[in-house]
Design a protein around this motif. Structure first.
Motif, mmCIF file in Angstrom:
data_model
loop_
_atom_site.group_PDB
_atom_site.id
_atom_site.type_symbol
_atom_site.label_atom_id
_atom_site.label_comp_id
_atom_site.label_asym_id
_atom_site.label_seq_id
_atom_site.Cartn_x
_atom_site.Cartn_y
_atom_site.Cartn_z
ATOM 1 N N LEU A 121 0.832 -1.209 0.000
ATOM 2 C CA LEU A 121 0.000 0.000 0.000
ATOM 3 C C LEU A 121 0.864 1.255 0.000
ATOM 4 O O LEU A 121 0.561 2.232 -0.664
ATOM 5 N N ASP A 122 1.946 1.234 0.807
ATOM 6 C CA ASP A 122 2.855 2.389 0.840
ATOM 7 C C ASP A 122 3.505 2.595 -0.520
ATOM 8 O O ASP A 122 3.701 3.725 -0.969
ATOM 9 N N TYR A 123 3.886 1.473 -1.164
ATOM 10 C CA TYR A 123 4.540 1.565 -2.471
ATOM 11 C C TYR A 123 3.607 2.193 -3.507
ATOM 12 O O TYR A 123 3.984 3.114 -4.221
ATOM 13 N N GLU A 124 2.362 1.680 -3.583
ATOM 14 C CA GLU A 124 1.509 2.118 -4.692
ATOM 15 C C GLU A 124 0.884 3.483 -4.447
ATOM 16 O O GLU A 124 0.576 4.197 -5.395
ATOM 17 N N ARG A 125 0.686 3.862 -3.197
ATOM 18 C CA ARG A 125 -0.012 5.124 -2.933
ATOM 19 C C ARG A 125 0.945 6.298 -2.730
ATOM 20 O O ARG A 125 0.595 7.426 -2.999
ATOM 21 N N LEU A 126 2.132 6.014 -2.214
ATOM 22 C CA LEU A 126 2.995 7.119 -1.811
ATOM 23 C C LEU A 126 4.394 7.054 -2.406
ATOM 24 O O LEU A 126 4.873 8.015 -2.995
ATOM 25 N N LEU A 127 5.060 5.910 -2.253
ATOM 26 C CA LEU A 127 6.498 5.875 -2.556
ATOM 27 C C LEU A 127 6.795 5.870 -4.053
ATOM 28 O O LEU A 127 7.574 6.692 -4.543
ATOM 29 N N CYS A 128 6.201 4.917 -4.772
ATOM 30 C CA CYS A 128 6.472 4.850 -6.218
ATOM 31 C C CYS A 128 6.022 6.137 -6.921
ATOM 32 O O CYS A 128 6.788 6.687 -7.731
ATOM 33 N N PRO A 129 4.808 6.653 -6.628
ATOM 34 C CA PRO A 129 4.420 7.899 -7.292
ATOM 35 C C PRO A 129 5.377 9.052 -7.023
ATOM 36 O O PRO A 129 5.699 9.829 -7.930
ATOM 37 N N GLN A 130 5.839 9.185 -5.791
ATOM 38 C CA GLN A 130 6.779 10.274 -5.467
ATOM 39 C C GLN A 130 8.055 10.162 -6.279
ATOM 40 O O GLN A 130 8.546 11.131 -6.854
ATOM 41 N N LEU A 131 8.625 8.958 -6.288
ATOM 42 C CA LEU A 131 9.898 8.764 -6.997
ATOM 43 C C LEU A 131 9.698 8.923 -8.502
ATOM 44 O O LEU A 131 10.506 9.561 -9.187
ATOM 45 N N ASP A 132 8.604 8.350 -9.008
ATOM 46 C CA ASP A 132 8.310 8.430 -10.444
ATOM 47 C C ASP A 132 8.241 9.888 -10.887
ATOM 48 O O ASP A 132 8.823 10.289 -11.908
ATOM 49 N N GLN A 133 7.563 10.678 -10.122
ATOM 50 C CA GLN A 133 7.361 12.077 -10.480
ATOM 51 C C GLN A 133 8.655 12.892 -10.308
ATOM 52 O O GLN A 133 9.029 13.662 -11.185
ATOM 53 N N ALA A 134 9.319 12.739 -9.172
ATOM 54 C CA ALA A 134 10.506 13.564 -8.893
ATOM 55 C C ALA A 134 11.646 13.250 -9.865
ATOM 56 O O ALA A 134 12.298 14.159 -10.399
ATOM 57 N N PHE A 135 11.901 11.971 -10.109
ATOM 58 C CA PHE A 135 13.015 11.570 -10.970
ATOM 59 C C PHE A 135 12.788 12.043 -12.403
ATOM 60 O O PHE A 135 13.683 12.634 -13.035
#
Lengths: 101, 458
Positions: free
Chosen positions: B329-343
């Motif tokens: 849940l942390d990966y799909e809602r918060l972590l992956c989106p943050q990294l995907d967008q910032a990088f």
């Protein structure tokens, strides 16, 4: 440090036939962005909305469809034993549009 | 240029081993390291003209599960392949997790290394030391942070610190808290500047840029003059430590009084739309700030995605039901989106400003995560295999280097160790590892890193 998310993301969505079109998200927290699609009041799909500004939901089952753009709102780390957040949740960040099939 | 006798010897940048030995020999005849540092500080060494590229590292504290993100195994059994689905990227035949849709469209820009591994321990700090310094050394042999090495060898380009860590230093990750974040034997003058503030917050201020209550620029300048007078007395009993302190004070004064520095840290100068594109979160705004700092003279900026793994939503996906309770849940809602967008925002932004070829960008992490899901559906620490990224600078993007076996348990081909990746960062920055030396412990000239760069990247 835990993350604190300020302000509220906002976007406008509109309908062109069955095609959903969204505008840019202002104050974008950068968390999961999804279309929430309900048919006759029941959530039937939550596809990702991040990549494209347009989306067509393929389902043509008769009923009233209501769609809104949602983003995950992280409030804090509180979770139950299964790891499900107890206070953080998805929130609506757009107007709602609807169509009937 | 540094002159010794009638011979012109380049400064550390571009200094070959023979010349460095010559300096070393001169040192025995009277030119000591403190003398060398004095010469540098007096301007005899022209640091500003040390032309190398920059580096921004996004460091993922806790470390993503490679099988859930960048090295998916859709054909593996249920208890290995995990919950997420792969999506096609713009590189034919290369797939990423469905929660990286933006990165999937940028894979032609980046090099993805799927065969990272190390074998020195499963603590976060083992991996952190490897990735921050290029070695896993503790005790008296602790190594300096890569940013400190760059800072020592190439010096500052202006009033901003050469090496900056955003938003703050990594703290408690469980085991020994030796994470390779300091300058160590290079001395305090080369410590990274730790921001210790969250640029995503509306009340964000850089503590070191805000004068203490009752201070103003006149009083600050008066104090600098006083310090200079004291310093002239101190120099009679000069040691390298006092010189380093002098340099550190000087940097602090520069930072405090420089309009340029204040501007560099002011994210309100950026358009709202761009701030949104990076994501209004700690990682996104730190990545944007990193670009501003690089643009204004910093050479090496490290962005830590989290400073601990306990009671915080981070990559450390143990799903243990208590303080390490991160899940899919942390990966799909918060972590992956943050990294995907910032990088991807960082890559686009650097490209639009013509800075991508001048800036190496990396995603580093400590290790991978166990191929087999644990009893609670999480994954634990796993140094034998993981994936990292590198792009920009001199790096050839649009390629995948190495692979793992069918369950992601070990490198299948082209195993890569962290020191090879660090060597590649140096080379990607345009640093010639054959001709550039640094002072090692006791001023002995040593290579920046012993490992060779990954040749496919160049």
């Amino acid at each position: 440090m835990d993350q604190k998310f300020e302000g509220t993301p906002q976007a406008e969505i509109k309908l062109d036939g069955r095609k959903l079109i969204r505008g840019d998200v202002s104050n974008d927290w950068g968390l999961r962005l999804q279309w929430q699609i309900k048919r006759d009041g029941k959530v039937i799909a939550t596809p990702l909305a991040r990549t494209d500004m347009e989306y067509v939901h393929d389902d043509k089952t008769p009923g009233k469809y209501e769609v809104v753009l949602q983003m995950w709102k992280y409030i804090n780390y509180k979770k139950n034993k299964q790891g499900e957040f107890t206070e953080s949740k998805f929130i609506d960040i757009s107007n709602t549009v609807s169509y009937t099939i | 240029m540094l002159h010794i006798g009638n011979e012109r010897v380049p400064a550390c940048s571009g200094l070959d081993r023979r010349s460095f030995m010559h300096v070393g020999a001169a040192g025995m005849a009277g030119l000591t390291l403190p003398n060398l540092l004095s010469l540098e500080q007096a301007g005899a060494v022209e640091y500003d003209k040390s032309k190398i590229k920059n580096c921004i590292t996004l460091f993922l504290v806790g470390s993503p599960g490679h099988i859930d993100t960048f090295d998916m195994k859709p054909e593996a059994p249920d208890d290995i392949r995990g919950k997420f689905k792969p999506i096609q990227t713009n590189l034919e035949g290369v797939h990423l997790c469905e929660h990286f849709p933006l990165l999937a469209r940028k894979m032609d820009k980046v090099a993805m290394i799927r065969s990272m591994h190390h074998n020195t321990g499963t603590a976060h700090s083992n991996g952190s030391r490897w990735q921050m310094t290029g070695r896993d050394a503790i005790g008296a042999n602790q190594q300096p942070h890569v940013g400190s090495v760059v800072s020592r060898v190439f010096g500052p380009k202006g009033n901003l610190p050469s090496s900056i860590v955003l938003p703050g230093k990594i703290g408690n990750t469980g085991g020994p808290s030796i994470n390779g974040q300091e300058a160590r034997y290079l001395g305090s003058a080369y410590e990274p500047f730790f921001l210790n503030g969250d640029p995503a917050r509306s009340d964000f201020k850089v503590a070191d840029l805000v004068p203490a209550q009752g201070q103003n620029e006149f009083r600050i300048s008066a104090r600098r003059e006083l310090l200079k007078q004291i310093d002239s007395v101190q120099r009679r009993a000069e040691t390298s430590t006092t010189i380093q302190r002098d340099s550190a004070y000087s940097r602090a004064f520069n930072l405090l009084t420089s309009t340029e520095a204040k501007t560099a840290f002011d994210l309100d100068k950026e358009p709202d739309k761009l701030r949104d594109r990076y994501g209004r979160n700690t990682l996104g705004q730190s990545a944007l700030l990193a670009r501003r700092l690089i643009e204004r003279g910093s050479r090496y900026v490290t962005v830590n995605h989290f400073d601990t793994v306990f009671n915080i939503c981070c990559w450390d996906m143990h799903a243990n039901g208590t303080s390490l309770n991160n899940t899919y849940l942390d990966y799909e809602r918060l972590l992956c989106p943050q990294l995907d967008q910032a990088f991807t925002a960082l890559i686009e932004d650097l490209e639009e400003r013509g800075l991508f070829e001048d800036t190496v960008v990396t995603i580093l992490s400590e290790f991978g995560r166990t191929p087999k899901l644990n009893a609670r559906g999480g994954r634990d620490h796993y140094p034998p295999a993981w994936t990292n990224f590198i792009c920009g600078g001199n790096i050839k993007g649009g390629q995948v280097i190495g692979s793992t076996d069918r369950i992601g348990a070990a490198p299948h081909d082209r195993p890569i160790k962290p020191d090879q990746l660090i060597a590649s960062i140096y080379q990607g920055m345009g640093i010639d590892l054959e001709t550039t030396m640094m002072p090692g412990p006791g001023s002995r000239p040593i290579r920046l890193i012993e490992a060779e760069p990954i040749h496919e990247l160049f």
